[in-house]
Design a protein around this motif. Structure first.
Motif, PDB file in Angstrom:
ATOM      1  N   TRP A   1       0.767  -1.046   0.042  1.00 45.17           N
ATOM      2  CA  TRP A   1      -0.038   0.093  -0.004  1.00 45.17           C
ATOM      3  C   TRP A   1       0.939   1.122   0.020  1.00 45.17           C
ATOM      4  N   LYS A   2       0.721   2.090  -0.964  1.00 44.41           N
ATOM      5  CA  LYS A   2       1.675   3.132  -1.208  1.00 44.41           C
ATOM      6  C   LYS A   2       0.749   4.542  -1.549  1.00 44.41           C
ATOM      7  N   ASN A   3       1.553   5.709  -1.559  1.00 46.99           N
ATOM      8  CA  ASN A   3       0.932   6.814  -2.188  1.00 46.99           C
ATOM      9  C   ASN A   3       1.232   6.926  -3.802  1.00 46.99           C
ATOM     10  N   PRO A   4       0.121   7.143  -4.577  1.00 47.09           N
ATOM     11  CA  PRO A   4       0.374   7.056  -5.902  1.00 47.09           C
ATOM     12  C   PRO A   4       1.259   8.131  -6.449  1.00 47.09           C
ATOM     13  N   ASP A   5       1.658   9.182  -5.759  1.00 47.91           N
ATOM     14  CA  ASP A   5       2.602  10.287  -6.105  1.00 47.91           C
ATOM     15  C   ASP A   5       3.781  10.288  -5.275  1.00 47.91           C
ATOM     16  N   CYS A   6       4.308   9.127  -4.601  1.00 44.94           N
ATOM     17  CA  CYS A   6       5.541   9.044  -3.857  1.00 44.94           C
ATOM     18  C   CYS A   6       6.613   8.210  -4.785  1.00 44.94           C
ATOM     19  N   GLY A   7       7.645   8.967  -5.226  1.00 45.40           N
ATOM     20  CA  GLY A   7       8.633   8.610  -6.012  1.00 45.40           C
ATOM     21  C   GLY A   7       9.364   7.344  -5.120  1.00 45.40           C
ATOM     22  N   CYS A   8       9.550   7.510  -3.938  1.00 47.98           N
ATOM     23  CA  CYS A   8      10.535   6.598  -3.322  1.00 47.98           C
ATOM     24  C   CYS A   8       9.792   5.324  -3.044  1.00 47.98           C
ATOM     25  N   CYS A   9       8.380   5.452  -2.951  1.00 48.44           N
ATOM     26  CA  CYS A   9       7.499   4.197  -3.011  1.00 48.44           C
ATOM     27  C   CYS A   9       7.564   3.406  -4.219  1.00 48.44           C
ATOM     28  N   HIS A  10       7.558   4.019  -5.339  1.00 51.56           N
ATOM     29  CA  HIS A  10       7.637   3.300  -6.493  1.00 51.56           C
ATOM     30  C   HIS A  10       9.070   2.647  -6.756  1.00 51.56           C
ATOM     31  N   GLU A  11      10.242   3.318  -6.491  1.00 47.91           N
ATOM     32  CA  GLU A  11      11.400   2.754  -6.568  1.00 47.91           C
ATOM     33  C   GLU A  11      11.705   1.520  -5.461  1.00 47.91           C
ATOM     34  N   TRP A  12      10.975   1.408  -4.433  1.00 45.49           N
ATOM     35  CA  TRP A  12      11.164   0.259  -3.262  1.00 45.49           C
ATOM     36  C   TRP A  12      10.501  -0.738  -4.104  1.00 45.49           C
ATOM     37  N   VAL A  13       9.139  -0.628  -4.741  1.00 46.58           N
ATOM     38  CA  VAL A  13       8.548  -1.530  -5.572  1.00 46.58           C
ATOM     39  C   VAL A  13       9.513  -2.166  -6.534  1.00 46.58           C
ATOM     40  N   ALA A  14      10.006  -1.159  -7.128  1.00 50.44           N
ATOM     41  CA  ALA A  14      11.088  -1.481  -8.590  1.00 50.44           C
ATOM     42  C   ALA A  14      12.129  -2.463  -7.905  1.00 50.44           C
ATOM     43  N   HIS A  15      12.753  -2.108  -6.461  1.00 45.93           N
ATOM     44  CA  HIS A  15      13.521  -3.039  -5.843  1.00 45.93           C
ATOM     45  C   HIS A  15      13.321  -4.388  -5.603  1.00 45.93           C
ATOM     46  N   LEU A  16      11.987  -4.580  -5.178  1.00 49.23           N
ATOM     47  CA  LEU A  16      11.438  -5.832  -4.751  1.00 49.23           C
ATOM     48  C   LEU A  16      11.430  -6.596  -6.097  1.00 49.23           C
ATOM     49  N   ARG A  17      10.777  -6.103  -7.033  1.00 50.85           N
ATOM     50  CA  ARG A  17      10.555  -6.745  -8.444  1.00 50.85           C
ATOM     51  C   ARG A  17      11.933  -7.416  -9.144  1.00 50.85           C
ATOM     52  N   LYS A  18      12.855  -6.284  -8.900  1.00 50.21           N
ATOM     53  CA  LYS A  18      14.383  -6.776  -9.427  1.00 50.21           C
ATOM     54  C   LYS A  18      14.850  -7.877  -8.672  1.00 50.21           C
ATOM     55  N   ASN A  19      14.249  -7.937  -7.354  1.00 51.04           N
ATOM     56  CA  ASN A  19      14.774  -9.156  -6.653  1.00 51.04           C
ATOM     57  C   ASN A  19      14.028 -10.341  -6.203  1.00 51.04           C
ATOM     58  N   GLY A  20      13.057 -10.649  -7.247  1.00 52.62           N
ATOM     59  CA  GLY A  20      12.219 -11.448  -7.399  1.00 52.62           C
ATOM     60  C   GLY A  20      10.976 -11.819  -6.802  1.00 52.62           C
ATOM     61  N   PHE A  21      10.520 -10.573  -6.417  1.00 48.76           N
ATOM     62  CA  PHE A  21       9.095 -10.496  -5.604  1.00 48.76           C
ATOM     63  C   PHE A  21       8.085 -10.177  -6.720  1.00 48.76           C
ATOM     64  N   GLU A  22       6.935 -10.893  -6.502  1.00 47.99           N
ATOM     65  CA  GLU A  22       5.607 -10.513  -7.280  1.00 47.99           C
ATOM     66  C   GLU A  22       4.923  -9.584  -6.534  1.00 47.99           C
ATOM     67  N   VAL A  23       5.032  -8.250  -6.886  1.00 43.56           N
ATOM     68  CA  VAL A  23       4.293  -7.098  -5.962  1.00 43.56           C
ATOM     69  C   VAL A  23       2.948  -6.693  -6.690  1.00 43.56           C
ATOM     70  N   ILE A  24       2.112  -6.771  -5.804  1.00 48.48           N
ATOM     71  CA  ILE A  24       0.604  -6.123  -6.039  1.00 48.48           C
ATOM     72  C   ILE A  24       0.717  -4.864  -4.950  1.00 48.48           C
ATOM     73  N   THR A  25       0.094  -3.827  -5.884  1.00 50.49           N
ATOM     74  CA  THR A  25       0.258  -2.508  -5.377  1.00 50.49           C
ATOM     75  C   THR A  25      -1.197  -2.017  -5.247  1.00 50.49           C
ATOM     76  N   HIS A  26      -1.342  -1.148  -4.119  1.00 49.63           N
ATOM     77  CA  HIS A  26      -2.837  -0.503  -3.876  1.00 49.63           C
ATOM     78  C   HIS A  26      -2.372   0.834  -3.529  1.00 49.63           C
ATOM     79  N   ASP A  27      -2.802   1.908  -4.497  1.00 47.84           N
ATOM     80  CA  ASP A  27      -2.561   3.296  -4.146  1.00 47.84           C
ATOM     81  C   ASP A  27      -3.451   3.837  -3.394  1.00 47.84           C
ATOM     82  N   VAL A  28      -3.039   4.393  -2.131  1.00 43.52           N
ATOM     83  CA  VAL A  28      -3.878   5.025  -1.040  1.00 43.52           C
ATOM     84  C   VAL A  28      -3.281   6.257  -0.764  1.00 43.52           C
TER      85      VAL A  28
END
Length: 153
Positions: free
Chosen positions: A25-52
């Motif tokens: 769960w992340k803010n849709p306008d937060c760049g660092c949240c987007h980058e953390w999600v990218a970090h997880l995906r790069k490391n083999g996680f299947e990320v499901i996001t919910h913008d709140v």
């Protein structure tokens, strides 16, 4: 045949296995949240996001005390993950399976996954949040030599 160095690569090491699901769960306008999600995906996680707009109600619903708050909250199996926790600590958590609520990196330390700014890196701790709401240091990350000294509270 794959060499040992190729097996150490996070994407190749998981070849043939299903990615580990994590819900964020992340803010849709937060760049660092987007980058953390990218970090997880790069490391083999299947990320499901919910913008709140506010993750506080999610943290509360998942039972994580507000004092551990950061800019995004995640659910990984039976654990709550708060803030810029490195993927390697998530893997360690799943391997060790401690009796705990989850992991947290309170605040937004520079140099943590998603908060990279050049070679600058603040010292920070990944906290293991116990079921009673207390915590202990799970892993410490040191400050880079190019970072200015800062006082940790």
């Amino acid at each position: 045949m794959l060499g040992a160095s190729m097996l150490a690569h996070p994407l190749l090491a998981g070849a043939g296995t299903d990615p580990t699901p994590i819900t964020v769960w992340k803010n849709p306008d937060c760049g660092c949240c987007h980058e953390w999600v990218a970090h997880l995906r790069k490391n083999g996680f299947e990320v499901i996001t919910h913008d709140v707009n506010d993750t506080a109600p999610i943290r509360q619903k998942l039972g994580l005390p507000a004092k551990f708050g950061s800019c995004h909250t995640a659910s990984l199996g039976n654990y709550v993950i708060e803030g810029h926790v490195p993927a390697q600590e998530l893997r360690r958590l799943l391997r060790e399976k401690p009796k705990a609520r989850g992991l947290a990196v309170p605040g937004m330390p520079v140099g943590s996954p998603g908060m990279e700014v050049g070679n600058t890196r603040d010292a920070y701790d990944v906290l293991l949040v116990l079921t009673d709401g207390s915590s202990r240091i799970y892993q410490s990350y040191s400050q880079s030599p190019s970072s200015k000294s800062s006082v940790k509270s």
